[in-house]
Design a protein around this motif. Structure first.
Motif, PDB file in Angstrom:
ATOM      1  N   LEU A 135       0.813  -1.218   0.000  1.00 36.33           N
ATOM      2  CA  LEU A 135       0.000   0.000   0.000  1.00 36.33           C
ATOM      3  C   LEU A 135       0.844   1.265   0.000  1.00 36.33           C
ATOM      4  CD1 LEU A 135      -3.065  -0.666   2.354  1.00 36.33           C
ATOM      5  CD2 LEU A 135      -3.131   0.241   0.011  1.00 36.33           C
ATOM      6  N   ASP A 136       1.946   1.261   0.770  1.00 38.17           N
ATOM      7  CA  ASP A 136       2.737   2.484   0.855  1.00 38.17           C
ATOM      8  C   ASP A 136       3.535   2.760  -0.413  1.00 38.17           C
ATOM      9  OD1 ASP A 136       4.500   0.421   1.115  1.00 38.17           O
ATOM     10  OD2 ASP A 136       5.470   1.143   2.940  1.00 38.17           O
ATOM     11  N   LEU A 137       3.608   1.790  -1.309  1.00 41.12           N
ATOM     12  CA  LEU A 137       4.304   1.987  -2.573  1.00 41.12           C
ATOM     13  C   LEU A 137       3.347   2.385  -3.696  1.00 41.12           C
ATOM     14  CD1 LEU A 137       7.089   1.839  -3.870  1.00 41.12           C
ATOM     15  CD2 LEU A 137       6.713  -0.600  -4.289  1.00 41.12           C
ATOM     16  N   GLN A 138       2.073   2.139  -3.505  1.00 45.63           N
ATOM     17  CA  GLN A 138       1.088   2.403  -4.543  1.00 45.63           C
ATOM     18  C   GLN A 138       0.989   3.879  -4.938  1.00 45.63           C
ATOM     19  OE1 GLN A 138      -2.683   0.434  -3.738  1.00 45.63           O
ATOM     20  NE2 GLN A 138      -1.627  -1.422  -3.044  1.00 45.63           N
ATOM     21  N   PRO A 139       1.023   4.851  -3.996  1.00 50.07           N
ATOM     22  CA  PRO A 139       0.976   6.262  -4.417  1.00 50.07           C
ATOM     23  C   PRO A 139       2.160   6.655  -5.291  1.00 50.07           C
ATOM     24  CG  PRO A 139       0.542   6.057  -2.063  1.00 50.07           C
ATOM     25  CD  PRO A 139       1.024   4.724  -2.534  1.00 50.07           C
ATOM     26  N   LYS A 140       3.319   6.082  -5.027  1.00 56.39           N
ATOM     27  CA  LYS A 140       4.497   6.414  -5.815  1.00 56.39           C
ATOM     28  C   LYS A 140       4.362   5.883  -7.238  1.00 56.39           C
ATOM     29  CE  LYS A 140       9.507   6.705  -5.302  1.00 56.39           C
ATOM     30  NZ  LYS A 140      10.667   6.422  -4.419  1.00 56.39           N
TER      31      LYS A 140
END
Length: 346
Positions: A135-140
């Motif tokens: 999840l924390d990589l999805q915005p990037k």
């Protein structure tokens, strides 16, 4: 000549030659209307050079093969094809692999390294099992797709990217969004041009074509005499449900060619009768529904029982169980570990 849908699983970086979309998809051949419609969509997407594509299909349907066809049939087919198996890499390593890093960005970063989004150049980056992206990589990733720019880990410079991104999933991303495991904005960004590969059970007539193709291929590859499939064997293959799709069919036929004897492959050579009988013995009718007592149960206990029941029904075929539960296989494996579920006699 109709040779069926041949699965070609290769790693590393490859650049199939030839910009002609008809040649690019030559290894994906089938007569079923469902497959023809899918191929028509994939060809149009390839020819028009779409920069973001979502390939959807159950385990074993040939998602990477379609991705390679889209790459080879596009205007940048001379560029590299860079596959990434998302669930195979830890979250921290996945970010560094995709976006690269600067020297000193973290312990062990002794020199600058380009990310795969850069390495792909004007070619194609293939994100397999994108539903497992942290999840924390999805915005990037979302920002990279929208702005066509990235920053390396530990870097300040914005770097333009030129590659096409083809993402693939065997899980319903709508379900992943609903359960909070996948960002809705990233899903909408990926789902602009979807290619939905039909499962083998929906490809009327293709099982026989594929089986004959795989039998010839297996004989050549293993240096054994060619073996034909008897009408009874073909009937058994057509009647099977193929939860593992084309990959499962290929493995079944390969085994029959290598392990069998005589010029013809019969039903017993396929070892599907016992598998089907076990599935019938495990029929859903024999498994009562999940009971909830008057004083209630925790959601975790209900989920654990649902996972265990589905594994039992499918004979611990994790691919089939994950497909029915509408979750990815890596997610199913995590739940098995989380709830301590073990196969019989383990």
């Amino acid at each position: 000549m109709n040779q069926g849908l041949a699965l070609v699983e290769t790693g590393g970086i490859a650049a199939p030659a030839g910009p002609d979309a008809s040649e690019a998809f030559a290894s994906i051949v089938g007569d079923s209307p469902a497959l023809r419609r899918c191929l028509a969509d994939a060809r149009r997407i390839a020819e028009r050079g779409a920069r973001t594509v979502l390939v959807i299909g159950e385990t074993g349907t040939g998602k990477e093969l379609f991705a390679r066809g889209i790459h080879a049939g596009g205007p940048a087919s001379d560029g590299p094809f860079v596959p990434v198996n998302c669930p195979a890499l830890p979250a921290s390593l996945l970010e560094a692999e995709l976006f690269g890093y600067e020297r000193g960005a973290f312990t062990g970063a002794r020199e600058r390294k380009k990310g795969l989004l850069e390495v792909a150049g004007e070619g194609t980056l293939f994100l397999d099992e994108v539903s497992s992206l942290p999840l924390d990589l999805q915005p990037k990733l979302l920002r990279a797709l929208e702005d066509r720019k990235i920053r390396r880990v530990g870097g300040l410079e914005e770097i333009a990217i030129r590659c096409r991104v083809v993402a693939a999933t065997n899980e319903s991303l709508e379900t992943a969004v609903a359960t909070g495991r996948f960002r809705a904005d990233l899903y909408y960004r990926l789902n602009v041009l979807p290619v939905s590969i039909p499962p083998l059970r929906e490809r009327e007539g293709d099982v026989t074509t594929l089986a004959r193709h795989f039998a010839r291929e297996a004989a050549e590859r293993n240096g054994v005499a060619a073996r034909t499939l008897s009408p009874d064997a073909l009937g058994v293959l057509e009647a099977h449900g193929w939860p593992g799709n084309v990959r499962e069919l290929k493995n079944v036929v390969d085994r029959a060619v290598v392990m069998g004897s005589g010029p013809s492959i019969g039903p017993d050579d396929l070892h599907l009768g016992r598998r089907r009988a076990r599935a019938e013995d495990r029929g859903v009718a024999e498994h009562p529904g999940i009971e909830i007592p008057p004083d209630g149960r925790t959601l975790a206990s209900i989920e654990a029982e649902a996972v265990a029941r589905m594994l039992e029904i499918t004979g611990w075929n994790k691919s089939a169980a994950a497909r029915i539960l509408e979750i990815s296989r890596p997610t199913l494996s995590r739940k098995i570990r989380q709830y301590g579920i073990r196969p019989p006699n383990a």
